[in-house]
Design a protein around this motif. Structure first.
Motif, short mmCIF file in Angstrom:
data_model
loop_
_atom_site.label_atom_id
_atom_site.label_comp_id
_atom_site.label_asym_id
_atom_site.label_seq_id
_atom_site.Cartn_x
_atom_site.Cartn_y
_atom_site.Cartn_z
N ARG A 5 0.83 -1.20 0.00
CA ARG A 5 0.00 0.00 0.00
C ARG A 5 0.87 1.25 0.00
O ARG A 5 1.81 1.38 0.77
CB ARG A 5 -0.94 0.01 1.21
N GLY A 30 -2.80 -1.79 -3.42
CA GLY A 30 -2.62 -0.42 -2.96
C GLY A 30 -1.40 0.30 -3.50
O GLY A 30 -1.12 1.43 -3.09
N ALA A 53 -5.61 2.07 -6.77
CA ALA A 53 -4.58 3.08 -6.47
C ALA A 53 -4.38 3.96 -7.69
O ALA A 53 -4.95 3.71 -8.75
CB ALA A 53 -3.27 2.40 -6.05
#
Length: 265
Positions: A5, A30, A53
């Motif tokens: 992420r 992410g 994302a």
């Protein structure tokens, strides 16, 4: 790398096949993506961004000597850092060994091998300065053992990537930078479309029957998990391990067996 992420991944050859599938897999976890391809489009960025994302598409010809400085600068301008670099571009050519000219060898070397060298020149210092990161280099089962003589320049570049990537792992792993060698077997991509052919051409010789045709999405998932696990060797088909053992135990016999196999078309 324990999580993806908000990491930033630069992926070449991202407009299709394994590159796009890997970009999607990372995005779902992410990671932000800089999708590099000569066919990169705003639609590609929108597709990748829809998976969770941010993504930007960067049009580039990776055979050019100065292209990766611009890729790096785009990534830093958009996201402020680079955490993952996936060197994934690869092209094929077809012909008997005596028919493929040196100019075609040079083209394949510039795209398949020198693009990785130039990427390393730009991104390895950046990752070292950050003190962390991960590199994924896409080779091929054709770089691990020879099953064909109809695409020698491709196989030679992929074998060089194996050695280059292993050297990077020895150097970078102690410096907190992971390195993964991706060696796909048959995967349903567009790499075989519009292959240049020289002379009368050569019959297409494929890997062994144990190598099923995989969906790129499955390989993309393997790549994402390999980064998280800091895994070096990533063959998409476990059958390659037995073949490598067979070759090292009796290389002459392995060559004779290869000669006896019939080309598939």
């Amino acid at each position: 790398m324990k999580e993806l992420r908000d990491r930033v991944a630069v992926i070449t050859g991202a407009a299709g096949g394994i590159g796009m599938a890997s970009a999607r897999a990372l995005s779902r976890r992410g990671a932000h993506v800089v999708a590099v391809d000569h066919a990169a489009t705003p639609e590609l960025a929108a597709d990748l961004s829809s998976h969770g994302a941010r993504a930007v598409a960067h049009v580039a010809d990776v055979s050019r000597p100065d292209v990766f400085e611009a890729v790096r600068d785009r990534a830093l301008d958009e996201f402020g850092r680079v955490d993952i670099v996936m060197n994934n571009v690869g092209v094929l050519t077809n012909g008997l060994p005596e028919d493929i000219p040196a100019a075609e060898w040079q083209r394949i070397l510039d795209i398949n091998l020198m693009s990785v060298v130039r990427s390393n020149e730009v991104f390895v210092p950046l990752l070292l300065s950050q003190g962390e990161g991960h590199i994924v280099n896409t080779s091929s089962v054709a770089g691990l053992f020879t099953y064909s003589y109809d695409r020698t320049p491709y196989a030679a570049t992929k074998a060089a990537i194996v050695h280059l990537t292993e050297a990077l792992a020895i150097y970078l792993r102690p410096k907190n930078i992971g390195v993964t060698l991706l060696c796909p077997g048959p995967v349903l991509t567009n790499i075989a479309n519009d292959i240049p052919s020289f002379g009368p051409g050569a019959p297409l010789r494929l890997p062994f029957d144990e190598f099923e045709l995989l969906d790129p999405a499955d390989v993309g998932e393997m790549v994402a998990e390999a980064i998280l696990a800091n895994r070096f060797f990533l063959p998409t088909h476990p059958a390659v391990l037995d073949l490598l053992r067979r070759r090292v135990e009796d290389w002459d016999g392995f060559i004779e067996y290869q000669i006896s196999r019939k080309p598939k078309t």
